[in-house]
Each structure stands twice: as C-alpha cells, then as structure tokens.
Design an enzyme around this catalytic site. Structure first.
Site, PDB file in Angstrom:
ATOM      1  N   CYS A  95     -10.857  -4.049   9.323  1.00  8.70           N
ATOM      2  CA  CYS A  95      -9.879  -4.625  10.250  1.00  8.70           C
ATOM      3  C   CYS A  95      -9.312  -5.889   9.629  1.00  8.70           C
ATOM      4  CB  CYS A  95     -10.557  -4.953  11.581  1.00  8.70           C
ATOM      5  SG  CYS A  95      -9.405  -5.682  12.754  1.00  8.70           S
ATOM      6  N   GLU A 147      -3.430  -1.964  -4.826  1.00  6.07           N
ATOM      7  CA  GLU A 147      -4.738  -1.393  -5.038  1.00  6.07           C
ATOM      8  C   GLU A 147      -4.753  -0.568  -6.313  1.00  6.07           C
ATOM      9  OE1 GLU A 147      -7.470  -0.162  -1.389  1.00  6.07           O
ATOM     10  OE2 GLU A 147      -6.134   1.411  -2.036  1.00  6.07           O
ATOM     11  N   ASP A 177       0.841  -1.193   0.000  1.00  6.22           N
ATOM     12  CA  ASP A 177       0.000   0.000   0.000  1.00  6.22           C
ATOM     13  C   ASP A 177       0.876   1.243   0.000  1.00  6.22           C
ATOM     14  OD1 ASP A 177      -2.355   1.413  -0.012  1.00  6.22           O
ATOM     15  OD2 ASP A 177      -2.469   1.541   2.164  1.00  6.22           O
ATOM     16  N   ASP A 219      -1.105   1.774   7.721  1.00  2.00           N
ATOM     17  CA  ASP A 219      -0.678   1.352   6.390  1.00  2.00           C
ATOM     18  C   ASP A 219      -0.487  -0.161   6.328  1.00  2.00           C
ATOM     19  OD1 ASP A 219      -0.684   3.992   5.563  1.00  2.00           O
ATOM     20  OD2 ASP A 219       1.449   4.295   6.034  1.00  2.00           O
ATOM     21  N   CYS A 246     -11.402  -7.204  18.073  1.00  2.00           N
ATOM     22  CA  CYS A 246     -10.428  -8.299  18.155  1.00  2.00           C
ATOM     23  C   CYS A 246      -9.158  -7.868  18.875  1.00  2.00           C
ATOM     24  CB  CYS A 246     -10.097  -8.826  16.767  1.00  2.00           C
ATOM     25  SG  CYS A 246      -9.156  -7.673  15.775  1.00  2.00           S
ATOM     26  N   CYS A 274      -8.529  -1.854  17.010  1.00  2.00           N
ATOM     27  CA  CYS A 274      -9.808  -2.530  16.872  1.00  2.00           C
ATOM     28  C   CYS A 274     -10.345  -2.952  18.239  1.00  2.00           C
ATOM     29  CB  CYS A 274      -9.662  -3.739  15.968  1.00  2.00           C
ATOM     30  SG  CYS A 274     -11.200  -4.648  15.810  1.00  2.00           S
TER      31      CYS A 274
HETATM   32 ZN   LIG Z   1     -10.633  -6.332  14.504  1.00  2.00          ZN
END
Ligand SMILES: [Zn+2]
Length: 387
Positions: free
Chosen positions: A327, A275, A191, A362, A355, A352
C-alpha cells in the site's frame, strides 16, 4: 556526475544508382556467405570437440587465404569482412553465455537472404567517409545520401543496411553533445500499465497507441499470405516484400510513439524511477504477454534512458519488490501504511482497509516505485556522507 556527451546514431537514406545498388548487394551477399562459411567452420570444430577454442582471431587470420582461394573477396573492404566475423563471434559468445546459465538456446543459425541485412565499416574514415551529400565507400563508389538533419559528434562506425524502403546508412557517433532541458525539481515513478502503456506516480497515464491493433491485424494478414504461397515462387517473394514493409511501418510507429512519450517524461521530471522488469518471465504469462511485448517496454526503456541522458536527467531502475501489492498510503501518524494486499490481475483497484486508500492499481504501483527509488537514493546519499 553530469553527462556532457552521449553516443548517438544518425540514419540517412542512400540513393544509389542501379550499378551502385548492385555493388551494395554484392558486398552484402559476400558478407553473408562469409558469415555462413565461418559458421560452418565453427560447427566442424564444435563437432570435433574444439568448439570452445574457436576465436574471432583464428578465423580472421584465415581471411587472406580465403581471398587467394576466392578472388571475389578482394572486391570487399577487409574491415567489412572482419566485421562479419566479429558478428559471428558475438553470436557465439551469447550462445555460450546462455549455455553456461543452464538454458538451452538454439545453435547459431545459417543466415538466409532474408535474415542478413547489413554490413559495417567498423572504423569511420577507413573505407567509408561522408563527403557532403555523398557517402564514399571504398570499392563501391560515391553514393548520393540524403542528410536530412546534421550529424553531431564524431562518427565512429558506418553500417549500410538494406530495408524494405531501400538502402540506408547509419553513423554511430561518439561525443554527441548533450542538450540539457531545464530542471523542474520533480521526480516520479512509472509502471507498465495493464490496460494503459504506462502510469506515473501522479496518476497520469499514457494509453497504448490505438493504431497498433490495426497494424497488427494487417501484419497477421500479410504473414498468412506469405505462408499460403509456394516456396521459391515469384508471388511468395512479392508477399515477403509486403510483409517486410508492414513490419517496418509498425516499427516506425512504435519508435515514434516511444520517442514522444519519453520526451514528454524527461521534460516534466528530473528523475524517473522504474522497475527492473524480468521481461522473459512476464512474456511467459500469456494474458500479460500481449500487452507487454506489444508495447515493447524494454525498447521504450532504452529510448527513455537515452533521452534522459541527452537532456541531463536521470532514469533509475529499482529491484521489484511487491510494488503492486504494497500500500502506498500514509497512516494518520504520518508513517507509511504497512498493508500488503494481494490482487489477481483482474483486480483493477487497490483498496486498503487499514488507511482507507482507494487507488488505481497501476498508480499505486507507480507510487511505490517512486518511494522505493527515493529511499534507495537517500540510502546512497547517507552512505556517501558517512564514507
Ligand atoms: Zn494502506
């Protein structure tokens, strides 16, 4: 499918005698004038409402008449002249394509001395032949050439260009053999970084080259010097020359950086996912604009794809879909974490709550790109098996 050969360009410096350099200048100037005459003609047609009917062939059939009217043109290889018309045709094709897409592109421009730098022999062997350390050009002569590395494949076209450092010849060769690199069994996603040049899914990053900022400052200074000086003056010409040399230096440094980075990636990975970037959209965003256009991501991608093809590896582009927000973590039961976390550009870390993943933004994006790419490949494999 394995690629066994690629199209490759080899660039060598020409060492013309003063008389030969003068002859090259003359051809370049004739091609430029022809381009401008043909542009003028299309403009007239366009104003009369016949613009769209103008074709390359229409203009090419008028070349013999031009030669009768201006005998100067008989001194230039016919195919080289045709190529100048073909360039104009391409410019117009791009112009109409953009109009059709509802954009408002600028009308094709007349080419001044500073904008028209090269002419092309579209058929190798017809007017241009490499003969050891000499490049033989019809109606110009045999010009000494520095073949600093051997040419591979079959030469198809030769483009002679004038650059800040002198004259160069580019040979575009078909069927240059591929030199495969050993497979490593590894895949990754990459990325564009915000602060780094790129980030891989393994968290390895490549920094933006440091020299670039300095080069850019130099470039700006040279640019200002040009605008301060009076148009048409000798001092301005000198400043323009200096600016061109600075530009060339920046381009060289960037190309070198891209090659090294791309080579390191194809050595390490068999498949690299990235991408599909809407560069035009990104560049509109000012804060990002700088790092993106600086780093020349599109140019890098071309280099990477080319290196991968040469090495027998793959670069696969995926459609962007929330890669920086999703995520990339895994839940306790082994399934993908479904969290989507919106972040402004200033948020550097992906955190997150579901989790518990804490990761550089990045790197999180690069992991998502890898996952999306592999999922797509899996889907393709299943579809092929079913059919
Ligand atoms: Zn997560």
């Amino acid at each position: 499918m394995t690629v066994t050969s690629v199209r490759k360009t080899f660039k060598y410096q020409l060492m013309p005698t003063p008389a030969q350099a003068q002859a090259l200048e003359t051809v370049l100037s004739r091609c430029r004038t022809l381009y401008n005459i043909a542009l003028e003609q299309r403009k007239t047609w366009w104003q009369r409402g016949q613009g769209k009917s103008a074709t390359y062939y229409q203009q090419a059939t008028e070349l013999p008449d031009l030669k009768t009217a201006c005998p100067d043109y008989t001194e230039v290889n016919a195919q080289v002249l045709q190529d100048a018309l073909r360039r104009l045709d391409k410019t117009f094709a791009a112009f109409f394509r953009r109009v059709q897409h509802g954009e408002t592109p600028g009308y094709p421009r007349f080419q001044g001395e500073n904008r028209y730098h090269s002419f092309t022999y579209p058929q190798y062997g017809n007017g241009a032949v490499l003969d050891g350390s000499l490049l033989s050009l019809s109606k110009i002569g045999r010009i000494p050439i520095r073949v600093h590395r051997p040419l591979h494949g079959m030469p198809k076209t030769v483009t002679v260009s004038k650059e800040a450092g002198g004259w160069y010849a580019c040979f575009s060769c078909a069927e240059a053999p591929v030199q495969p690199l050993p497979f490593t069994g590894k895949e990754t996603g990459i990325d564009v970084g915000l602060n780094v040049f790129l980030m891989t899914a393994d968290g390895v990053f490549v920094e933006n080259p440091r020299h670039y900022r300095k080069a850019e400052r130099d470039l700006k200074k040279a640019q200002r010097r040009v605008s301060r000086r009076k148009k048409g003056s000798h001092r301005r010409k000198k400043a323009v020359k200096l600016l061109a040399r600075k530009h060339q230096k920046v381009q060289r440094q960037r190309r070198d950086f891209h090659h090294k980075t791309a080579l390191a990636l194809v050595r390490q990975y068999d498949v690299i996912y990235l991408e599909e970037l809407r560069v035009r959209n990104l560049v509109r965003n000012h804060r990002l604009a700088k790092s993106i256009s600086d780093a020349g991501w599109a140019q890098f991608r071309t280099t990477l794809e080319y290196k991968a093809a040469c090495a027998g590896k793959q670069v696969i582009a995926i459609e962007p879909a929330y890669t920086s927000q999703n995520c990339s973590g895994v839940l306790a039961d082994g399934t993908h974490c479904p969290e989507r976390i919106e972040k402004s550009l200033s948020v550097r870390t992906h955190i997150c709550p579901q989790c518990g993943l804490v990761l550089d933004r990045d790197e999180n994006a690069a992991r998502n790109i890898l996952r999306a790419g592999q999922a797509r490949q899996g889907a393709v494999a299943v579809a092929t098996a079913v059919n």
